[in-house]
Write a protein that holds these residues in place. Structure first.
Motif, PDB file in Angstrom:
ATOM      1  N   LYS A 157      -7.629  13.807  51.002  1.00 17.60           N
ATOM      2  CA  LYS A 157      -6.440  14.529  51.459  1.00 17.60           C
ATOM      3  C   LYS A 157      -6.755  16.005  51.682  1.00 17.60           C
ATOM      4  CE  LYS A 157      -2.895  11.527  49.421  1.00 17.60           C
ATOM      5  NZ  LYS A 157      -1.794  11.433  48.445  1.00 17.60           N
ATOM      6  N   HIS A 158      -7.515  16.597  50.762  1.00 14.76           N
ATOM      7  CA  HIS A 158      -7.897  18.000  50.937  1.00 14.76           C
ATOM      8  C   HIS A 158      -8.690  18.180  52.239  1.00 14.76           C
ATOM      9  CE1 HIS A 158      -6.291  19.385  47.243  1.00 14.76           C
ATOM     10  NE2 HIS A 158      -7.129  18.738  46.458  1.00 14.76           N
ATOM     11  N   THR A 159      -9.591  17.225  52.515  1.00 15.33           N
ATOM     12  CA  THR A 159     -10.413  17.328  53.729  1.00 15.33           C
ATOM     13  C   THR A 159      -9.552  17.241  54.980  1.00 15.33           C
ATOM     14  OG1 THR A 159     -12.302  16.332  52.570  1.00 15.33           O
ATOM     15  CG2 THR A 159     -12.361  16.332  54.976  1.00 15.33           C
ATOM     16  N   LEU A 160      -8.648  16.256  55.025  1.00 13.84           N
ATOM     17  CA  LEU A 160      -7.800  16.077  56.201  1.00 13.84           C
ATOM     18  C   LEU A 160      -6.831  17.244  56.388  1.00 13.84           C
ATOM     19  CD1 LEU A 160      -6.998  12.266  55.889  1.00 13.84           C
ATOM     20  CD2 LEU A 160      -8.430  13.349  57.613  1.00 13.84           C
ATOM     21  N   ALA A 161      -6.427  17.877  55.281  1.00 13.23           N
ATOM     22  CA  ALA A 161      -5.490  19.002  55.368  1.00 13.23           C
ATOM     23  C   ALA A 161      -6.181  20.317  55.675  1.00 13.23           C
ATOM     24  CB  ALA A 161      -4.706  19.124  54.066  1.00 13.23           C
ATOM     25  N   GLY A 162      -7.523  20.348  55.654  1.00 11.04           N
ATOM     26  CA  GLY A 162      -8.243  21.593  55.924  1.00 11.04           C
ATOM     27  C   GLY A 162      -8.088  22.623  54.826  1.00 11.04           C
ATOM     28  N   ASP A 163      -7.956  22.173  53.561  1.00 13.45           N
ATOM     29  CA  ASP A 163      -7.720  23.095  52.450  1.00 13.45           C
ATOM     30  C   ASP A 163      -8.913  23.980  52.145  1.00 13.45           C
ATOM     31  OD1 ASP A 163      -5.211  22.097  52.229  1.00 13.45           O
ATOM     32  OD2 ASP A 163      -5.649  20.718  50.589  1.00 13.45           O
ATOM     33  N   LEU A 174     -11.561  29.250  50.848  1.00 11.57           N
ATOM     34  CA  LEU A 174     -12.497  30.318  51.198  1.00 11.57           C
ATOM     35  C   LEU A 174     -11.815  31.684  51.174  1.00 11.57           C
ATOM     36  CD1 LEU A 174     -14.488  28.716  54.157  1.00 11.57           C
ATOM     37  CD2 LEU A 174     -15.443  29.491  51.989  1.00 11.57           C
ATOM     38  N   ARG A 175     -10.574  31.743  51.652  1.00 11.68           N
ATOM     39  CA  ARG A 175      -9.875  33.026  51.711  1.00 11.68           C
ATOM     40  C   ARG A 175      -9.686  33.623  50.326  1.00 11.68           C
ATOM     41  NH1 ARG A 175      -7.174  30.854  56.342  1.00 11.68           N
ATOM     42  NH2 ARG A 175      -5.662  29.747  55.051  1.00 11.68           N
ATOM     43  N   HIS A 176      -9.548  32.774  49.288  1.00 13.42           N
ATOM     44  CA  HIS A 176      -9.311  33.274  47.937  1.00 13.42           C
ATOM     45  C   HIS A 176     -10.593  33.422  47.126  1.00 13.42           C
ATOM     46  CE1 HIS A 176      -5.298  31.756  49.075  1.00 13.42           C
ATOM     47  NE2 HIS A 176      -4.858  32.740  48.314  1.00 13.42           N
ATOM     48  N   ASN A 177     -11.730  33.089  47.694  1.00 12.23           N
ATOM     49  CA  ASN A 177     -13.002  33.197  46.965  1.00 12.23           C
ATOM     50  C   ASN A 177     -13.533  34.624  47.088  1.00 12.23           C
ATOM     51  OD1 ASN A 177     -15.944  33.067  46.391  1.00 12.23           O
ATOM     52  ND2 ASN A 177     -15.521  30.881  46.184  1.00 12.23           N
ATOM     53  N   ARG A 178     -13.741  35.277  45.942  1.00 16.59           N
ATOM     54  CA  ARG A 178     -14.195  36.665  45.939  1.00 16.59           C
ATOM     55  C   ARG A 178     -15.698  36.790  45.742  1.00 16.59           C
ATOM     56  NH1 ARG A 178      -9.589  39.550  42.069  1.00 16.59           N
ATOM     57  NH2 ARG A 178      -7.765  38.980  43.340  1.00 16.59           N
ATOM     58  N   HIS A 179     -16.375  35.693  45.509  1.00 19.68           N
ATOM     59  CA  HIS A 179     -17.800  35.749  45.192  1.00 19.68           C
ATOM     60  C   HIS A 179     -18.688  35.555  46.417  1.00 19.68           C
ATOM     61  CE1 HIS A 179     -16.639  35.763  40.999  1.00 19.68           C
ATOM     62  NE2 HIS A 179     -15.930  34.668  41.189  1.00 19.68           N
ATOM     63  N   ILE A 180     -18.182  34.898  47.447  1.00 22.03           N
ATOM     64  CA  ILE A 180     -18.978  34.677  48.661  1.00 22.03           C
ATOM     65  C   ILE A 180     -18.818  35.894  49.564  1.00 22.03           C
ATOM     66  CG2 ILE A 180     -19.345  33.188  50.652  1.00 22.03           C
ATOM     67  CD1 ILE A 180     -18.118  30.898  49.118  1.00 22.03           C
ATOM     68  N   PRO A 230     -19.123  37.857  55.453  1.00 22.86           N
ATOM     69  CA  PRO A 230     -19.783  37.257  56.632  1.00 22.86           C
ATOM     70  C   PRO A 230     -20.120  35.783  56.428  1.00 22.86           C
ATOM     71  CG  PRO A 230     -20.735  39.403  56.123  1.00 22.86           C
ATOM     72  CD  PRO A 230     -19.850  39.054  54.976  1.00 22.86           C
ATOM     73  N   LEU A 231     -20.588  35.428  55.212  1.00 23.14           N
ATOM     74  CA  LEU A 231     -20.926  34.024  54.953  1.00 23.14           C
ATOM     75  C   LEU A 231     -19.671  33.164  54.873  1.00 23.14           C
ATOM     76  CD1 LEU A 231     -23.838  34.430  52.380  1.00 23.14           C
ATOM     77  CD2 LEU A 231     -23.974  33.967  54.822  1.00 23.14           C
ATOM     78  N   LYS A 232     -18.560  33.731  54.386  1.00 23.15           N
ATOM     79  CA  LYS A 232     -17.300  32.986  54.400  1.00 23.15           C
ATOM     80  C   LYS A 232     -16.883  32.683  55.837  1.00 23.15           C
ATOM     81  CE  LYS A 232     -14.619  35.549  51.693  1.00 23.15           C
ATOM     82  NZ  LYS A 232     -13.421  35.912  50.877  1.00 23.15           N
ATOM     83  N   ALA A 233     -17.095  33.646  56.729  1.00 26.50           N
ATOM     84  CA  ALA A 233     -16.758  33.421  58.144  1.00 26.50           C
ATOM     85  C   ALA A 233     -17.624  32.313  58.734  1.00 26.50           C
ATOM     86  CB  ALA A 233     -16.932  34.719  58.933  1.00 26.50           C
ATOM     87  N   ILE A 234     -18.909  32.279  58.357  1.00 30.06           N
ATOM     88  CA  ILE A 234     -19.808  31.226  58.864  1.00 30.06           C
ATOM     89  C   ILE A 234     -19.367  29.862  58.353  1.00 30.06           C
ATOM     90  CG2 ILE A 234     -22.166  30.343  58.747  1.00 30.06           C
ATOM     91  CD1 ILE A 234     -23.132  33.241  58.764  1.00 30.06           C
ATOM     92  N   ILE A 235     -19.081  29.766  57.031  1.00 31.88           N
ATOM     93  CA  ILE A 235     -18.638  28.484  56.455  1.00 31.88           C
ATOM     94  C   ILE A 235     -17.319  28.060  57.093  1.00 31.88           C
ATOM     95  CG2 ILE A 235     -17.913  27.332  54.333  1.00 31.88           C
ATOM     96  CD1 ILE A 235     -19.761  29.236  52.809  1.00 31.88           C
ATOM     97  N   SER A 236     -16.416  29.010  57.279  1.00 26.02           N
ATOM     98  CA  SER A 236     -15.114  28.697  57.868  1.00 26.02           C
ATOM     99  C   SER A 236     -15.272  28.112  59.269  1.00 26.02           C
ATOM    100  CB  SER A 236     -14.250  29.963  57.916  1.00 26.02           C
ATOM    101  OG  SER A 236     -13.037  29.720  58.580  1.00 26.02           O
ATOM    102  N   ARG A 237     -16.165  28.698  60.076  1.00 29.78           N
ATOM    103  CA  ARG A 237     -16.348  28.175  61.431  1.00 29.78           C
ATOM    104  C   ARG A 237     -17.009  26.806  61.405  1.00 29.78           C
ATOM    105  NH1 ARG A 237     -18.828  31.426  66.640  1.00 29.78           N
ATOM    106  NH2 ARG A 237     -18.528  29.752  68.155  1.00 29.78           N
ATOM    107  N   CYS A 238     -17.932  26.581  60.468  1.00 31.28           N
ATOM    108  CA  CYS A 238     -18.576  25.258  60.361  1.00 31.28           C
ATOM    109  C   CYS A 238     -17.569  24.175  60.012  1.00 31.28           C
ATOM    110  CB  CYS A 238     -19.671  25.293  59.292  1.00 31.28           C
ATOM    111  SG  CYS A 238     -21.161  26.191  59.766  1.00 31.28           S
ATOM    112  N   THR A 239     -16.552  24.501  59.202  1.00 32.34           N
ATOM    113  CA  THR A 239     -15.662  23.489  58.635  1.00 32.34           C
ATOM    114  C   THR A 239     -14.268  23.518  59.241  1.00 32.34           C
ATOM    115  OG1 THR A 239     -15.119  25.016  56.807  1.00 32.34           O
ATOM    116  CG2 THR A 239     -16.921  23.470  56.459  1.00 32.34           C
ATOM    117  N   MET A 240     -14.155  23.995  60.478  1.00 35.39           N
ATOM    118  CA  MET A 240     -12.866  23.942  61.157  1.00 35.39           C
ATOM    119  C   MET A 240     -12.420  22.487  61.320  1.00 35.39           C
ATOM    120  SD  MET A 240     -11.489  26.829  61.933  1.00 35.39           S
ATOM    121  CE  MET A 240     -11.844  28.576  62.085  1.00 35.39           C
ATOM    122  N   GLN A 241     -11.099  22.265  61.308  1.00 34.34           N
ATOM    123  CA  GLN A 241     -10.587  20.909  61.468  1.00 34.34           C
ATOM    124  C   GLN A 241     -10.955  20.333  62.832  1.00 34.34           C
ATOM    125  OE1 GLN A 241     -10.020  19.983  58.308  1.00 34.34           O
ATOM    126  NE2 GLN A 241      -8.221  18.893  58.977  1.00 34.34           N
TER     127      GLN A 241
END
Length: 688
Positions: free
Chosen positions: A286-292, A297-303, A306-317
């Protein structure tokens, strides 16, 4: 004396024959060599070439030592190769594997053997064992998997490792092959930093974008075990948390963007040492289908951002929103490593300037020091120049004292005039902001009064600033809320810039239409919303205001569900297989169809359901794409609510639905603890 032995003959070379003849010891050496020649002549071929003979005698090549891994229909053994005298890894099918798995197993070996790359596992041999079952051998890796590497201290470099994984997958894509099971367990890390991508058991040819090489493309892989899903083993397989949404939805094609999604999840794991999602199998799906993952990523302060932007683009719905290729992903990683902003990140001037400084620290420091020195020298020069002219200025000021006073008075007048102009501008700016604020929160509470006050404020503002383009557009929006298209068209007539898309077209359709000069009917309102959707008008908030205002002034709301249905369709333009059946007598609504996701309006001051404008005591949204209970705010009369088969995983509260009596859910939709808490105040029915 030197000698060489070759085959059955022995050749000698005399170093000093005269000395050899006169020495008894050397006579003895000659005799030994002569005897040795006789012994060599007596040896057979097997004794002269024992290694060749041992290989020739082998009737069994491999000895199984121990089982080292197992998964699905396959086992991996550590085996000893008698011919090459080394240990290898041997893959075999489990004992009870049916024969229809033989060809997919062989195809896995064939496909992996084509991927001759230093970061991809190598295939050595393929054959049939004594039980007439296929096997293949490959490299035996002594390192750890990516999932184990963080448990032991090491000089592990996450981005370098990820780059090698990307290089391997890019090479496979160049051959027209997708991996489709990228996860930490399938990445082996050697003791000295080597990276190997393993387990190509789910690999398949891409259905688009890639073309297999002629040799590979000629293989007949479309047997009965692969027709259903296109995977090597004929099953829907993958790892929850690392599978792309299109792998879960079986009817969607698998492309290179499917592997890119898995690479994005691996990068997230490398940077956080945690999988993208936790929980049960159904929760992860369900998390995967909802794009959670995007919200996570937006709430992660450790990444790093720029790398959050890369991961976000890789995992777009949407696969189309991801990187076009693994090469593009690898370029972004290299840009980040080299101190540049990746293409996936939206950066401003100051961010780019900061990156430039970090890349050219020494040069920037030298330039900065030069500017400081230049500024200091310039300041000293100016100081001396001022001091040298000080006496001259003082005498000139005394001579021009009267003239100076006149000029000063004039300057004060100009300054006061400018201040008054700025005060007026501030006043009108405040007025514009007040109108904007009134158009939001105040409107939802008292729509009629808010609309009247807003029109009055806009008229006052336009009297002072008749050429303000934005206020004229805002006034046109305000008049459309009242369905006064004739006056709205007049507001747009003298604009200096084009109106927003669809606004002028909608006004042109209904300007001077007699239906809208008095009291338009519900059918007229439905027609307006349909027309807005056709001309490309996309102001969802305005359509919602039209509904709010009309509901407030319309006295007879019989059949008002038709208006609500059209507004819901406007908010969900891709809605298909539409179900919207309302029973006025029982006040029951059955809602269904595909791509139905938005049923509420969310603002910082007001959360309201689009369904709140009809009386509802019973609501059935089963088997829809609904995922958020907040979409059903203000359904205060609701007594029966069917949410079975939806993506809703958060239980309702008594504050949200004060009259709710019966809640219908699917098995496993809520945890036993959640169901127990709900049962304290309502009847929970689990739909079988």
């Amino acid at each position: 004396m030197k000698f060489n032995t070759c085959g059955n003959s022995t050749s000698f070379k005399m170093a000093d024959s005269s000395n050899a003849a006169s020495s008894p010891g050397r006579h003895q050496a000659f005799k030994v060599l002569y005897d040795l020649t006789d012994d060599l002549s007596a040896l057979g071929p097997d004794e002269l070439n024992p290694s060749f003979a041992s290989i020739e005698r082998e009737d069994k090549r491999y000895d199984l030592i121990e089982e080292i891994a197992a998964g699905g229909m396959k086992k991996i053994f550590r085996a000893y190769d008698r011919l090459t005298r080394r240990e290898v890894a041997m893959a075999v099918l489990v004992d009870d594997a049916p024969k229809e798995y033989f060809d997919p197993f062989i195809h896995e070996a064939w496909i992996t053997a084509q991927l001759d790359h230093p970061n991809i596992i190598r295939i050595h041999d393929l054959g049939v064992n004594e039980d007439r079952r296929p096997f293949f051998t490959m490299d035996l890796k002594s390192g750890q998997s990516l999932a184990q590497i963080f448990s032991a201290p090491s000089n592990f470099q996450p981005l370098e490792t990820f780059s090698k994984i990307c290089e391997a997958i890019a090479f496979a894509h160049s051959k027209g092959i997708l991996h489709l099971d990228l996860k930490p367990d399938n990445i082996q890390i050697g003791q000295y930093g080597g990276v190997v991508v393993c387990d190509w058991g789910l690999a398949k040819f891409s259905e688009k974008d890639l073309t297999p090489e002629p040799e590979i493309g000629s293989w007949d892989l479309n047997n009965e075990s692969t027709k259903q899903t296109g995977t090597i083993h004929g099953q829907i397989k993958g790892t929850p948390g690392y599978m792309a949404p299109e792998q879960i939805r079986q009817d969607e094609p698998k492309t290179i963007q499917t592997d890119i999604y898995g690479l994005g999840c691996i990068l997230y794991f490398l940077l956080t040492q945690k999988p993208p999602f936790g929980g049960s199998y159904d929760q992860i799906m369900k998390h995967t289908l909802a794009g959670d993952l995007q919200e996570k990523l937006r709430h992660n302060r450790h990444i790093p951002k720029p790398l959050k932007a890369i991961i976000s683009r890789c995992t777009m719905q949407s696969p189309n929103a991801r990187y076009a290729s693994v090469v593009d992903l690898l370029k972004d990683i290299r840009r980040y490593q080299n101190g540049y902003s990746p293409a996936a990140e939206e950066t401003g001037f100051f961010k780019e300037a900061g990156l430039f400084f970090l890349r050219n620290r020494k040069l920037c420091l030298v330039i900065t020091a030069s500017f400081i020195t230049l500024a200091l020298c310039t300041s000293i020069f100016i100081f001396h120049l001022i001091e040298s002219r000080k006496m001259e200025l003082q005498s000139r000021l005394r001579a021009e004292k009267s003239e100076f006073r006149a000029k000063k008075a004039l300057q004060l007048y100009e300054a006061e005039k400018q201040a008054l102009s700025e005060l007026n501008e501030d006043y009108f700016s405040s007025l514009r902001n007040m109108n904007q604020l009134r158009s939001f929160s105040y409107f939802y509470q008292k729509p009629q009064r808010a609309l009247e006050e807003q029109i009055k404020s806009q008229n006052e503002f336009l009297q002072k600033n008749p050429n303000d383009n934005q206020v004229r557009i805002n006034q046109a929006y305000t008049l459309i809320i009242k369905l006064d298209f004739t006056e709205a068209a007049k507001c747009l007539a003298n604009l200096r810039t084009p109106a927003p898309q669809g606004l002028a077209e909608l006004c042109a359709i209904y300007a001077n239409d007699p239906r809208f000069l008095k009291n338009p009917s519900e059918d007229d309102l439905v027609e307006v919303i349909k027309s807005a959707r056709k001309v490309g008008f996309s102001n969802y908030r305005l359509v919602n205001k039209i509904l709010i205002y009309d509901a407030a002034i319309r006295k007879n709301k019989k059949g008002y569900e038709r208006v609500v249905r059209e507004v819901v369709h406007f908010y969900n333009p891709e809605w298909s297989d539409i179900e919207f059946f309302y029973t006025p007598k029982t006040q029951h609504l059955k809602l269904g169809g595909k791509n139905l996701t938005t049923l509420g309006v969310f603002l910082r001051f007001e959360d309201r359901s689009l369904l709140s404008y009809i009386k509802l005591r019973s609501l059935d949204i089963s088997n829809t794409d609904a995922y958020n209970l907040a979409h059903f705010q203000h359904l205060l009369l609701l007594e029966t609510f069917n949410i079975s088969g939806t993506l809703i995983s958060t239980p309702p509260t008594e504050e949200m639905f004060p009259r709710l009596k019966t809640l219908i859910i699917s098995p496993g939709q809520f945890t036993p603890e959640q169901i127990s808490a709900l049962s304290e105040w309502l009847n929970v029915v689990i739909q079988k």
